[in-house]
Motif scaffolding. Structure first.
Motif, PDB file in Angstrom:
ATOM      1  N   LEU A 558       0.570  -1.012  -0.016  1.00 38.71           N
ATOM      2  CA  LEU A 558      -0.125   0.490  -0.125  1.00 38.71           C
ATOM      3  C   LEU A 558       0.877   1.322  -0.073  1.00 38.71           C
ATOM      4  O   LEU A 558       2.097   1.219   0.714  1.00 38.71           O
ATOM      5  CB  LEU A 558      -0.904   0.005   1.338  1.00 38.71           C
ATOM      6  CG  LEU A 558      -2.050  -2.041   0.755  1.00 38.71           C
ATOM      7  CD1 LEU A 558      -2.611  -1.418   2.840  1.00 38.71           C
ATOM      8  CD2 LEU A 558      -3.051  -1.536   0.410  1.00 38.71           C
ATOM      9  N   SER A 562      -1.104   7.624   0.071  1.00 36.35           N
ATOM     10  CA  SER A 562      -2.895   7.807  -0.236  1.00 36.35           C
ATOM     11  C   SER A 562      -3.400   7.234   0.605  1.00 36.35           C
ATOM     12  O   SER A 562      -2.967   6.156   1.385  1.00 36.35           O
ATOM     13  CB  SER A 562      -3.252   7.242  -1.381  1.00 36.35           C
ATOM     14  OG  SER A 562      -2.319   5.514  -2.044  1.00 36.35           O
ATOM     15  N   GLU A 564      -5.283   3.798   0.637  1.00 35.97           N
ATOM     16  CA  GLU A 564      -4.841   2.284   0.004  1.00 35.97           C
ATOM     17  C   GLU A 564      -5.901   1.636   0.920  1.00 35.97           C
ATOM     18  O   GLU A 564      -5.149   1.820   2.246  1.00 35.97           O
ATOM     19  CB  GLU A 564      -3.757   2.576  -0.827  1.00 35.97           C
ATOM     20  CG  GLU A 564      -4.096   3.028  -1.861  1.00 35.97           C
ATOM     21  CD  GLU A 564      -2.249   2.744  -3.003  1.00 35.97           C
ATOM     22  OE1 GLU A 564      -1.383   1.741  -2.597  1.00 35.97           O
ATOM     23  OE2 GLU A 564      -2.427   3.286  -3.869  1.00 35.97           O
ATOM     24  N   VAL A 647      -5.625  -3.053  -5.566  1.00 34.59           N
ATOM     25  CA  VAL A 647      -5.627  -2.393  -3.884  1.00 34.59           C
ATOM     26  C   VAL A 647      -7.117  -1.231  -4.344  1.00 34.59           C
ATOM     27  O   VAL A 647      -7.157  -0.807  -5.908  1.00 34.59           O
ATOM     28  CB  VAL A 647      -4.650  -1.729  -4.029  1.00 34.59           C
ATOM     29  CG1 VAL A 647      -3.504  -2.238  -3.034  1.00 34.59           C
ATOM     30  CG2 VAL A 647      -4.013  -0.718  -4.714  1.00 34.59           C
ATOM     31  N   GLU A 649      -8.495   2.940  -3.306  1.00 28.12           N
ATOM     32  CA  GLU A 649      -8.629   4.090  -2.381  1.00 28.12           C
ATOM     33  C   GLU A 649     -10.203   4.678  -2.176  1.00 28.12           C
ATOM     34  O   GLU A 649     -10.518   5.269  -3.686  1.00 28.12           O
ATOM     35  CB  GLU A 649      -7.416   5.072  -3.188  1.00 28.12           C
ATOM     36  CG  GLU A 649      -7.676   6.541  -2.801  1.00 28.12           C
ATOM     37  CD  GLU A 649      -6.775   7.331  -3.368  1.00 28.12           C
ATOM     38  OE1 GLU A 649      -6.731   8.590  -2.866  1.00 28.12           O
ATOM     39  OE2 GLU A 649      -6.339   6.849  -4.162  1.00 28.12           O
TER      40      GLU A 649
END
Length: 926
Positions: A558, A562, A564, A647, A649
């Motif tokens: 990650l 961010s 994530e 992943v 966000e």
């Protein structure tokens, strides 16, 4: 994204200038509710727009029902058109589609059209009867109160408010009104008595439940006993008593009165007073200088006791020893004796002063700290530790033993992230690890004797680099409090880089030897598979291919910049030097409730230096990779071996992760009457649940309820778990553990790790073999699921069943489409014809027509499309969707690609009856 613009369309856009752009919606229709019979208005506004029409439930709304306005934007000179329609209750009621009534806008400009978002229209209502009314309770003071309320069914869902004596009840540290519309008072107070009402309301109406009367009663308690009273007679045998009152506390609101006696009596013996009596006189003294002799006596025969009278008479007797003839001729000699005594006293005082002075001077030669013989043997005095930050005390020598008697205290129920976390916290960390920037100051007479400064010797340890955790993933140990240095030691052992790592789990792995015929690798019960197409590997070549699911810590995947979160397991396929002529299809399950406006989901790959790079966003189009995101899984077309992961966000608080909830039960090995319920909250992927199943198989746990799915929103609110409806007279639960909680960060950033809470129950009697209760799992301001437990605690049966064997299929067994049919389809659709029936039409009919530029760069676009279709339908085992797509394309194309050999093959295999019907019909018409 389109591959290119035709010259005609490009010149068209240039001729129209700024007006030759697609319409941009300045206002899109909003979701709406129809209240009673009042119609609602839907409005659209776009720029530039030549025309705007509404489309409802797939059909165009008649022009006469539109109300439109048009004006020109003064800044840009572009036309702005605004359109509005009315939707009536009758229209919504007459619609009987599979989904809610919906409408959208379509706007035209010189260049083309644009569509707005879909707006749903629903009829608002609120039923009259509550699904569950609160029930009155009589609760002892400091007891827990739970008032259940299930509001009436309604659209939109009714909000619930609690009233006490017609006044709103708010949440505080003791009262919680957010738990599934229920009212929970942790410790009842006298002021909590009253009439409680559940008030449900939405935009249509308000409904009141039946009133529940809550009475807080107080059972009486005895005060402390008073002191015993004095004996009731002054002398001899009598009686004494003491008393207590039922005022600690006094019974209230029907509480029970104290049981037992309020007065105790006891016999006593009051001793009588004894008068004093003189003892015998002592002998006469010798004659003194005053010519007197003396003698005395004491009042001890007997002594006066218990208020008895003192002796009467004189205690001292004197008489003149010279018969009255005493003179003072010796006056000069008595003065000499007086002065001699004074001189002797002065000399004694001088000698003492000199002795003390010499003693102090002699001691100063050795130093003020050498006071006893311990300094001569090298013994240390007490240490004073000074640390720059929290941590373990640094041990100066092996002779100093660490303090292992520090107590450990936990506050509130603790939900460990998994069993390994629990073991890690329960273990004593190493006491010999150096800590960053630690100073130890030592004061001792031994150090002074060696010439060390009185300020002490300071030892510095090398500063360790703190471990960096990705955002939102730092371990949350707020529920655990450890007193003294033990807390400091544990925190350093958890966070320091040199702390012992958590035991890693063995990877899930499958492998197989694949050749030119291709095949499929599957890790059962994990939602992970890999399809290698026919012809992907060169002829006369075989590769031992493998696929591995990483089970170690995934925090490095990650980004720290961010928010994530990991949405799928990390999957590796190889070997690294694999040489393929076409992409493979990898399927990975994920746990995101996907919506374009709420998530930015990306595919990442691990580089050779163990860093992670972004391959593509699932919403973008790329020529190096293809990503087909479905509700439960993602299908990837990959050309390079390596480790991959999905992943996400979150783009708003409406982003949702799917959680799978499961409750397991097993007997308590340390308590024959005990039973443990373990509730797991894991990401809703088959792989994450397999890990829980493996742990429970070892524990001997049984799955007590089919796992359920909970939609967990990214709104920063925690997840609460509570156990309800426990048979009170048959079972007991450990106090203060009925309601437990996971913080938002624990759930949101769990990264495929299972979260676990335990409820420890105990039967009052061995005869109570049945357990029934409910476990509520809810997110604050979010969704709730109820797990219903009904089990026999003495029943013996197997634990969670699971097939843990890995699987590999090679050749024709791995594919749904026979090779001969696949080859004929590819030969037909890879070549464009005048009627436009090429591979692009095939992709469109199979609903995988996004990112066509990726297929265009492939040697055989149809083959790659069919590989992706195979990955999509590996579990269904039928050819329905393919047969339907071929039927829609038309008989001319089908007649070209399906020959008699294909028809004979179908006749030999009865499981493809649907495709048989399609091909026979088309061949006859052809």
């Amino acid at each position: 994204m389109s591959c290119s613009l035709s010259p005609g369309s490009r010149s068209d856009a240039l001729q129209h200038g700024t007006s030759g752009t697609l319409p941009h919606f300045l206002q899109e229709p909003d979701d709406a509710y129809i209240v009673k019979s009042n119609p609602i208005k839907l409005k659209c506004r776009a720029r530039p727009a030549l025309q705007i029409f509404f489309k409802c439930n797939g059909e165009w709304v008649h022009q006469s029902q539109h109300q439109s306005q048009e004006h020109t934007d003064e800044g840009t000179g572009l036309k702005i058109r605004e359109v509005m329609i009315n939707v009536s209750r009758q229209q919504v009621e007459d619609f009987h589609g599979p989904e809610d009534y919906w409408c959208l806008c379509v706007a035209w400009s010189h260049l083309g059209t644009s569509k707005s978002r879909k707006a749903t229209v629903r009829i608002a209502y609120l039923r009259k009867n509550f699904e569950q009314d609160p029930q009155g309770r009589e609760v002892p003071i400091k007891g827990m109160i739970v008032l259940h309320c299930r509001p009436p069914e309604g659209v939109p869902v009714a909000e619930v408010e609690w009233l006490k004596n017609e006044e709103p009840v708010g949440s505080d540290g003791n009262i919680d009104t957010r738990a599934d519309h229920n009212l929970i008072i942790q410790e009842a107070r006298l002021s909590d008595s009253g009439n409680y009402t559940c008030l449900a309301s939405n935009i249509v109406a308000k409904r009141r439940s039946l009133t529940a009367t809550v009475v807080i009663f107080v059972n009486g308690g005895w005060s402390l006993w008073t002191d015993w009273s004095a004996c009731n007679v002054p002398c001899g045998r009598g009686v004494q008593k003491r008393s207590r009152t039922c005022t600690n506390p006094a019974p209230l609101n029907g509480g029970a009165f104290c049981e037992g006696m309020s007065v105790q009596k006891s016999t006593c013996n009051a001793l009588c007073p004894v008068d004093g009596g003189w003892a015998e006189w002592t002998e006469w003294t010798v004659c003194s200088g005053e010519c007197e002799r003396q003698r005395n006596r004491e009042c001890t025969a007997p002594e006066p006791k218990r208020g008895g009278r003192l002796c009467d008479g004189a205690a001292l007797g004197t008489y003149n020893c010279t018969g009255g003839l005493c003179t003072h001729s010796l006056e000069g000699s008595s003065d000499v004796a007086l002065y001699s005594g004074l001189a002797a006293g002065v000399v004694t005082v001088v000698v003492l002063i000199v002795a003390v002075t010499l003693y102090r001077r002699n001691q100063s030669e050795y130093g003020v700290d050498v006071i006893d013989s311990s300094a001569l043997t090298g013994g240390f005095q007490s240490f004073s530790f000074k640390t720059a930050r929290q941590g373990n005390p640094l041990l100066i020598s092996s002779s100093l033993q660490p303090d292992l008697t520090v107590s450990r205290t936990y506050t509130s129920p603790i939900c460990f992230q998994d069993s390994m976390d629990k073991e890690l916290i329960s273990q004593e960390p190493s006491l010999f690890d150096p800590l960053p920037d630690l100073k130890v100051k030592v004061h001792s007479s031994f150090m002074v004797s060696l010439g060390v400064s009185e300020r002490g010797a300071e030892y510095h340890t090398q500063k360790a680099h703190p471990q960096t955790f990705p955002r939102g993933l730092a371990p949350d140990y707020s529920g655990v409090r450890v007193e003294g240095t033990l807390r400091e030691r544990r925190e350093k052992s958890l966070l320091a880089p040199h702390a012992p790592p958590m035991p890693s789990r063995p990877p899930l792995r499958t492998s197989g030897v694949l050749g030119h015929a291709g095949g499929r690798l599957v890790v059962p019960n994990t939602g992970v598979s890999l399809l290698v197409p026919h012809g992907g590997i060169a002829e006369d070549t075989t590769w031992e291919m493998y696929m591995v699911i990483n089970q170690e810590d995934s925090s490095s995947t990650l980004s720290e910049e961010s928010q994530e979160v990991l949405l799928s397991p990390e999957v590796t396929y190889g070997p690294p030097g694999l040489d393929l002529s076409c992409p493979v299809a990898m399927t990975i399950a994920h746990c995101a409730e996907f919506a374009t406006d709420n998530w930015n989901i990306r595919l990442k790959r691990q580089t050779q230096d163990d860093k992670w790079e972004e391959v593509m966003s699932v919403e973008e189009e790329s020529t190096s990779c293809y990503c087909l995101l479905e509700a439960q899984c993602c299908h990837l077309l990959l050309e390079s071996p390596g480790r991959y992961a999905l992943v996400g966000e979150p783009l708003s608080q409406e982003a949702v992760k799917r959680l799978r909830l499961a409750v397991f039960g097993s007997a308590d090995n340390t308590n024959p009457l005990g039973y443990s319920l373990r509730v797991y909250c894991v990401d809703n992927t088959p792989y994450a649940f397999q890990e829980v199943a493996s742990v429970e198989r070892v524990r001997g746990g049984r799955l007590l309820e089919e796992p359920k799915t909970l939609l967990f929103r990214g709104n920063s609110f925690s997840l609460q778990l509570s156990i309800q409806d426990i048979p009170q007279f048959l079972w007991s639960i450990k106090p203060f553990t009925t309601c437990q909680e996971f913080s938002f960060s624990q759930v949101w950033a769990s990264n495929q790790r299972p979260l676990q809470c335990a409820f420890s129950l105990e039967r009052y009697s061995p005869a109570s073999s049945q357990l029934s209760c409910k476990i509520s799992v809810r997110q604050v301001k979010g969704q709730e699921q109820i797990l219903q437990v009904y089990t026999s605690v003495v029943e013996v049966r197997g634990g969670v069943c699971s097939n843990c064997t890995t699987t590999s299929l090679t050749g024709s067994r791995a594919f749904k489409i026979p090779l001969s049919i696949r080859q004929r389809i590819c030969a037909t659709f890879d070549t464009a014809n005048a009627k436009g029936k090429d591979w692009q039409l095939l992709a469109q009919k199979l609903h995988i027509d996004r990112n066509l530029c990726y297929f265009a760069r492939q040697e055989s676009p149809s083959a790659v499309i069919l590989s992706l279709w195979e990955a999509q339908h590996q579990d269904t085992g039928d050819l329905d969707s393919l047969a339907s797509a071929l039927e829609e394309i038309g008989k001319n194309c089908i007649g070209e690609c399906i020959q008699c050999g294909m028809l004979v093959w179908i006749l030999e295999r009865s499981q493809y009856v649907i495709l048989l019907k399609v091909t026979v019909k088309l061949l006859v018409t052809h």
